[in-house]
Design a protein around this motif. Structure first.
Motif, PDB file in Angstrom:
ATOM      1  N   GLY A 245      18.577  61.185  14.789  1.00 44.81           N
ATOM      2  CA  GLY A 245      18.000  61.127  13.548  1.00 44.81           C
ATOM      3  C   GLY A 245      17.421  62.499  13.221  1.00 44.81           C
ATOM      4  O   GLY A 245      17.955  63.361  12.276  1.00 44.81           O
ATOM      5  N   LEU A 246      16.379  63.078  13.787  1.00 43.21           N
ATOM      6  CA  LEU A 246      15.973  64.366  13.648  1.00 43.21           C
ATOM      7  C   LEU A 246      16.969  65.710  13.713  1.00 43.21           C
ATOM      8  O   LEU A 246      16.740  66.635  13.158  1.00 43.21           O
ATOM      9  CB  LEU A 246      14.748  64.628  14.429  1.00 43.21           C
ATOM     10  CG  LEU A 246      13.601  63.754  14.348  1.00 43.21           C
ATOM     11  CD1 LEU A 246      12.368  63.894  15.207  1.00 43.21           C
ATOM     12  CD2 LEU A 246      13.045  63.583  13.175  1.00 43.21           C
ATOM     13  N   SER A 247      17.914  65.501  14.361  1.00 47.06           N
ATOM     14  CA  SER A 247      19.198  66.313  14.600  1.00 47.06           C
ATOM     15  C   SER A 247      19.672  66.729  13.206  1.00 47.06           C
ATOM     16  O   SER A 247      20.072  67.880  13.129  1.00 47.06           O
ATOM     17  CB  SER A 247      20.136  66.269  15.563  1.00 47.06           C
ATOM     18  OG  SER A 247      20.711  64.753  15.283  1.00 47.06           O
ATOM     19  N   LEU A 248      19.511  65.687  12.437  1.00 47.29           N
ATOM     20  CA  LEU A 248      20.030  66.222  10.782  1.00 47.29           C
ATOM     21  C   LEU A 248      19.462  67.195  10.353  1.00 47.29           C
ATOM     22  O   LEU A 248      20.024  67.746   9.415  1.00 47.29           O
ATOM     23  CB  LEU A 248      20.278  64.644  10.262  1.00 47.29           C
ATOM     24  CG  LEU A 248      21.130  63.833  10.517  1.00 47.29           C
ATOM     25  CD1 LEU A 248      20.918  62.411   9.945  1.00 47.29           C
ATOM     26  CD2 LEU A 248      22.625  64.045  10.871  1.00 47.29           C
ATOM     27  N   TYR A 249      18.312  67.353  10.610  1.00 50.30           N
ATOM     28  CA  TYR A 249      17.379  68.358   9.935  1.00 50.30           C
ATOM     29  C   TYR A 249      17.305  69.559  10.675  1.00 50.30           C
ATOM     30  O   TYR A 249      16.580  70.310  10.476  1.00 50.30           O
ATOM     31  CB  TYR A 249      16.016  67.619   9.629  1.00 50.30           C
ATOM     32  CG  TYR A 249      15.975  66.562   9.032  1.00 50.30           C
ATOM     33  CD1 TYR A 249      16.223  66.477   7.437  1.00 50.30           C
ATOM     34  CD2 TYR A 249      16.327  65.212   9.720  1.00 50.30           C
ATOM     35  CE1 TYR A 249      16.291  65.315   6.822  1.00 50.30           C
ATOM     36  CE2 TYR A 249      16.156  64.032   8.895  1.00 50.30           C
ATOM     37  CZ  TYR A 249      16.274  63.794   7.529  1.00 50.30           C
ATOM     38  OH  TYR A 249      16.347  62.789   6.832  1.00 50.30           O
TER      39      TYR A 249
END
Length: 344
Positions: A245-249
């Motif tokens: 999830g956070l890797s998208l940001y």
């Protein structure tokens, strides 16, 4: 996503081969230093989960203000502080191997350089010389913070310097030593401070949950406020959340190495030359399932689903690899000790 590690375009066959031999020797030394104890056995699940955690954490590039660059964690000091230096190096080497073979991140010829710069230096040199002495007599949140920031900064400075030396000694990229080092060292100082703060936050979190899950040589008594398995599950869930999830940001700005190369050469990407380089590139093309952490098809290469899947799949592969390696090592040592006792 940005590539995160040294590519083969920076490394000659001689330097790449030499550093592979050095890193292989360091890993062999680490395997030899592992002891057959219940304590070491308990570290095996944590090796897998922390390998997945570092894999996911390295996918998140954070922006370095003003300069237009970004950075990501290396994870060597964090692993060493939780697992001890020898399991930490084995775990980090597993992370780098998975990234290289399955996601084409970092060159195959440069793999030995990347393991040395990001694993051997922080785990076997900086951790025992800087981090451990600060905490040896007394452990506290303040000391963990101080030790983490100093050790991570020192490890990254030495690692960045090693990258410059390996690149210049290779002599295939025409990157001048003076200009390269003038960009590499300051940008990795900034990255190191941020990683040091992140490292200390994670370690303080563990310190308050279960002190005995930090490096055990400090003789810390556990408060037993939460079970070891629950801590492992927390890190596993965090790995899935970060990688999926956070890797998208993550910042899309070039990381410290790419930014430095671009500043010196005015090129965003260097090209590998030579038969050996072409051969290693073909190997990675054959083994990488999601090159650059995305789908291989052009139509889907920019899909965020590819990034999320890469974070989850890569973390799980790393977990399985690190745990398998840990189990095999301990089984081999037990069989060998049994034979020695029988013969004796």
């Amino acid at each position: 996503m940005n590539d995160m590690h040294m590519s083969d375009a920076l490394v000659s066959v001689a330097v790449g081969g030499s550093m592979t031999a050095v890193s292989t020797g360091a890993i062999g030394y680490s395997i030899r230093k592992l002891r057959i104890t219940d304590t070491e056995d308990k570290k095996i699940p944590m090796m897998g989960v922390m390998g997945a955690f570092i894999f996911a954490g390295q996918m998140i590039n954070f922006t370095i203000p003003v300069v237009g660059s970004s950075g990501h964690i290396g994870g060597g000091i964090l692993l060493a502080a939780l697992l001890g230096p020898y399991p930490a190096l084995i775990t980090l080497a597993s992370v780098l191997l998975v990234q290289c073979l399955f996601f084409a991140d970092g060159g195959l010829l440069a793999l030995g350089c990347n393991i040395f710069n990001m694993g051997v230096i922080p785990c076997l040199l900086v951790y025992p010389l800087i981090y451990k002495p600060i905490l040896k007599r007394k452990i506290s949140s303040r000391r963990i913070t101080t030790a983490s920031i100093l050790a991570v900064v020192a490890g990254l400075q030495l690692g960045a310097f090693a990258v410059v030396l390996e690149t210049v000694l290779s002599g295939i990229s025409e990157i001048p030593f003076r200009e390269f080092i003038l960009f590499m060292q300051p940008i990795h100082l900034a990255i190191g401070i941020v990683e040091g703060i992140i490292t200390s936050a994670v370690l303080i979190f563990v310190y308050h949950l279960r002190q005995d899950m930090l490096e055990l040589d400090f003789g810390v008594t556990s408060k037993d406020s939460i079970s070891r398995n629950k801590v492992i599950i927390i890190f596993l869930l965090a790995s899935l959340l970060i990688g999926g999830g956070l890797s998208l940001y993550a910042s899309t700005k070039p990381d410290g190495l790419e930014w430095s190369i671009e500043k010196v050469t005015e090129q965003t990407e260097l090209v590998s030359k030579g038969e050996i380089h072409a051969a290693t590139e073909k190997v990675q093309e054959a083994t990488s399932i999601m090159p650059d952490y995305s789908f291989s098809s052009e139509e889907m290469s920019d899909s965020p689903i590819g990034t999320s899947l890469s974070g989850i799949i890569g973390g799980l592969i790393t977990l399985i690899m690190a745990v398998s390696i840990g189990i095999v090592i301990m089984m081999y040592k037990r069989v060998r000790r049994s034979r020695t006792m029988t013969e004796g």
